[in-house]
Design a protein around this motif. Structure first.
Motif, PDB file in Angstrom:
ATOM      1  N   PRO A  40      -7.119  -4.855  -4.929  1.00  0.00           N
ATOM      2  CA  PRO A  40      -6.758  -4.852  -6.349  1.00  0.00           C
ATOM      3  C   PRO A  40      -5.757  -5.960  -6.660  1.00  0.00           C
ATOM      4  O   PRO A  40      -5.029  -6.427  -5.789  1.00  0.00           O
ATOM      5  CB  PRO A  40      -6.118  -3.479  -6.560  1.00  0.00           C
ATOM      6  N   VAL A  41      -5.726  -6.370  -7.902  1.00  0.00           N
ATOM      7  CA  VAL A  41      -4.771  -7.380  -8.347  1.00  0.00           C
ATOM      8  C   VAL A  41      -3.393  -6.726  -8.427  1.00  0.00           C
ATOM      9  O   VAL A  41      -3.242  -5.642  -8.987  1.00  0.00           O
ATOM     10  CB  VAL A  41      -5.182  -7.943  -9.730  1.00  0.00           C
ATOM     11  N   ASP A  42      -2.406  -7.385  -7.833  1.00  0.00           N
ATOM     12  CA  ASP A  42      -1.030  -6.903  -7.874  1.00  0.00           C
ATOM     13  C   ASP A  42      -0.175  -8.019  -8.443  1.00  0.00           C
ATOM     14  O   ASP A  42       0.196  -8.960  -7.741  1.00  0.00           O
ATOM     15  CB  ASP A  42      -0.553  -6.507  -6.478  1.00  0.00           C
ATOM     16  N   ALA A  43       0.135  -7.940  -9.715  1.00  0.00           N
ATOM     17  CA  ALA A  43       0.883  -9.001 -10.389  1.00  0.00           C
ATOM     18  C   ALA A  43       2.295  -9.148  -9.836  1.00  0.00           C
ATOM     19  O   ALA A  43       2.880 -10.222  -9.898  1.00  0.00           O
ATOM     20  CB  ALA A  43       0.939  -8.722 -11.879  1.00  0.00           C
ATOM     21  N   ASP A  44       2.852  -8.085  -9.262  1.00  0.00           N
ATOM     22  CA  ASP A  44       4.212  -8.123  -8.728  1.00  0.00           C
ATOM     23  C   ASP A  44       4.273  -8.562  -7.275  1.00  0.00           C
ATOM     24  O   ASP A  44       5.360  -8.664  -6.705  1.00  0.00           O
ATOM     25  CB  ASP A  44       4.871  -6.749  -8.860  1.00  0.00           C
ATOM     26  N   ALA A  45       3.137  -8.823  -6.640  1.00  0.00           N
ATOM     27  CA  ALA A  45       3.121  -9.156  -5.217  1.00  0.00           C
ATOM     28  C   ALA A  45       3.891 -10.436  -4.921  1.00  0.00           C
ATOM     29  O   ALA A  45       4.518 -10.549  -3.870  1.00  0.00           O
ATOM     30  CB  ALA A  45       1.677  -9.292  -4.731  1.00  0.00           C
ATOM     31  N   ALA A  46       3.872 -11.391  -5.824  1.00  0.00           N
ATOM     32  CA  ALA A  46       4.572 -12.657  -5.593  1.00  0.00           C
ATOM     33  C   ALA A  46       6.087 -12.479  -5.580  1.00  0.00           C
ATOM     34  O   ALA A  46       6.801 -13.318  -5.028  1.00  0.00           O
ATOM     35  CB  ALA A  46       4.175 -13.668  -6.652  1.00  0.00           C
ATOM     36  N   ALA A  54       2.216  -6.228   2.711  1.00  0.00           N
ATOM     37  CA  ALA A  54       1.129  -5.856   3.617  1.00  0.00           C
ATOM     38  C   ALA A  54       1.388  -4.564   4.363  1.00  0.00           C
ATOM     39  O   ALA A  54       0.452  -3.917   4.809  1.00  0.00           O
ATOM     40  CB  ALA A  54       0.885  -6.983   4.608  1.00  0.00           C
ATOM     41  N   THR A  55       2.631  -4.179   4.532  1.00  0.00           N
ATOM     42  CA  THR A  55       2.918  -3.005   5.350  1.00  0.00           C
ATOM     43  C   THR A  55       3.495  -1.849   4.549  1.00  0.00           C
ATOM     44  O   THR A  55       3.794  -0.812   5.102  1.00  0.00           O
ATOM     45  CB  THR A  55       3.906  -3.370   6.479  1.00  0.00           C
ATOM     46  N   GLY A  56       3.662  -2.011   3.249  1.00  0.00           N
ATOM     47  CA  GLY A  56       4.238  -0.970   2.407  1.00  0.00           C
ATOM     48  C   GLY A  56       3.244   0.131   2.095  1.00  0.00           C
ATOM     49  O   GLY A  56       2.211   0.281   2.750  1.00  0.00           O
ATOM     50  N   ARG A  57       3.556   0.883   1.075  1.00  0.00           N
ATOM     51  CA  ARG A  57       2.711   2.008   0.673  1.00  0.00           C
ATOM     52  C   ARG A  57       2.056   1.788  -0.686  1.00  0.00           C
ATOM     53  O   ARG A  57       1.676   2.733  -1.362  1.00  0.00           O
ATOM     54  CB  ARG A  57       3.538   3.289   0.633  1.00  0.00           C
ATOM     55  N   SER A  58       1.912   0.542  -1.087  1.00  0.00           N
ATOM     56  CA  SER A  58       1.297   0.239  -2.376  1.00  0.00           C
ATOM     57  C   SER A  58      -0.229   0.298  -2.255  1.00  0.00           C
ATOM     58  O   SER A  58      -0.779   0.240  -1.151  1.00  0.00           O
ATOM     59  CB  SER A  58       1.718  -1.160  -2.833  1.00  0.00           C
ATOM     60  N   PRO A  59      -0.932   0.393  -3.381  1.00  0.00           N
ATOM     61  CA  PRO A  59      -2.397   0.335  -3.335  1.00  0.00           C
ATOM     62  C   PRO A  59      -2.901  -0.977  -2.726  1.00  0.00           C
ATOM     63  O   PRO A  59      -3.928  -1.005  -2.062  1.00  0.00           O
ATOM     64  CB  PRO A  59      -2.816   0.444  -4.807  1.00  0.00           C
ATOM     65  N   TRP A  60      -2.149  -2.062  -2.942  1.00  0.00           N
ATOM     66  CA  TRP A  60      -2.521  -3.363  -2.380  1.00  0.00           C
ATOM     67  C   TRP A  60      -2.492  -3.314  -0.859  1.00  0.00           C
ATOM     68  O   TRP A  60      -3.426  -3.732  -0.194  1.00  0.00           O
ATOM     69  CB  TRP A  60      -1.554  -4.418  -2.924  1.00  0.00           C
ATOM     70  N   GLU A  62      -2.595  -0.642   1.028  1.00  0.00           N
ATOM     71  CA  GLU A  62      -3.596   0.313   1.493  1.00  0.00           C
ATOM     72  C   GLU A  62      -4.993  -0.307   1.505  1.00  0.00           C
ATOM     73  O   GLU A  62      -5.809  -0.017   2.369  1.00  0.00           O
ATOM     74  CB  GLU A  62      -3.580   1.569   0.607  1.00  0.00           C
ATOM     75  N   SER A  63      -5.268  -1.198   0.551  1.00  0.00           N
ATOM     76  CA  SER A  63      -6.584  -1.846   0.529  1.00  0.00           C
ATOM     77  C   SER A  63      -6.774  -2.723   1.766  1.00  0.00           C
ATOM     78  O   SER A  63      -7.886  -2.835   2.281  1.00  0.00           O
ATOM     79  CB  SER A  63      -6.763  -2.662  -0.753  1.00  0.00           C
ATOM     80  N   PHE A  64      -5.690  -3.341   2.266  1.00  0.00           N
ATOM     81  CA  PHE A  64      -5.804  -4.143   3.482  1.00  0.00           C
ATOM     82  C   PHE A  64      -5.975  -3.270   4.717  1.00  0.00           C
ATOM     83  O   PHE A  64      -6.685  -3.635   5.647  1.00  0.00           O
ATOM     84  CB  PHE A  64      -4.606  -5.086   3.639  1.00  0.00           C
ATOM     85  N   ARG A  65      -5.353  -2.096   4.744  1.00  0.00           N
ATOM     86  CA  ARG A  65      -5.585  -1.167   5.860  1.00  0.00           C
ATOM     87  C   ARG A  65      -7.020  -0.672   5.840  1.00  0.00           C
ATOM     88  O   ARG A  65      -7.663  -0.529   6.880  1.00  0.00           O
ATOM     89  CB  ARG A  65      -4.580  -0.020   5.800  1.00  0.00           C
TER      90      ARG A  65
END
Length: 135
Positions: A40-46, A54-60, A62-65
Motif C-alpha cells: 500500500p501507499v504510505d505517504a508518511d514512509a519518507a 520495514a520492521t514496524g507494525r504498520s500495514p506497509w 506487514e505487506s513486506f512480511r
C-alpha cells in the motif's frame, strides 16, 4: 438534461474501453502469473527511517512480511534466487521497496544481499574518489 446524459455516457464508455489494470486480480488474469503481494501507499514512509518502516507494525511493513512469506513458498523445493525490483519511471520507490524487502528477509533469518544497481542515479560508494554525493 442532455449534458448529464452525455457525461454519463462518456464516463461509462471510458470505463468499458479502458485498458488500465486497476486491481491485482485483473493483473493476474491478464498476465497468467499470480500476484505475490501488493504494497500500500504510505505517504508518511519518507519521514521515518527505512528500518523502522520495514520492521514496524504498520500495514506497509506487514505487506513486506506477506510478500516475503509468499516469495519463500512460491517455489517450494527450489533454492532461492534473485529478486529484481524495477519500475519504468524514476522516483517510484524502487530503493525503498528493495531495502524494505531485504530487511524483511534478513529479519526472518534468510541470507540476504542487496545490490542497488540504479542506472538512472548511480551513487559511488564512500572512498571511491567520486565527487557525486548520494541524493
Amino acid at each position: 438534461m442532455a449534458g448529464l446524459l452525455l457525461g454519463t455516457g462518456l464516463a461509462v464508455l471510458r470505463q468499458r474501453l479502458g485498458t488500465s489494470l486497476t486491481t491485482t486480480a485483473q493483473l493476474a488474469a491478464h498476465t497468467g502469473v499470480p500476484v505475490l503481494g501488493a504494497v500500500p501507499v504510505d505517504a508518511d514512509a519518507a519521514q521515518r527511517p527505512t528500518g523502522e518502516n520495514a520492521t514496524g507494525r504498520s500495514p506497509w511493513a506487514e505487506s513486506f512480511r506477506h510478500l516475503r512469506t509468499n516469495l519463500r513458498f512460491a517455489r517450494i523445493g527450489e533454492r532461492p534466487g534473485a529478486v529484481v525490483v524495477t519500475s519504468p519511471l524514476p522516483g517510484e520507490g524502487k530503493t525503498a521497496t528493495a531495502t524494505a524487502l531485504a530487511l524483511s528477509l534478513a529479519a526472518s533469518g534468510t541470507s540476504t544481499c542487496l545490490v542497488d544497481a540504479d542506472l538512472r542515479r548511480p551513487v559511488s560508494p564512500p572512498g571511491s574518489g567520486s565527487s557525486r554525493t548520494p541524493a
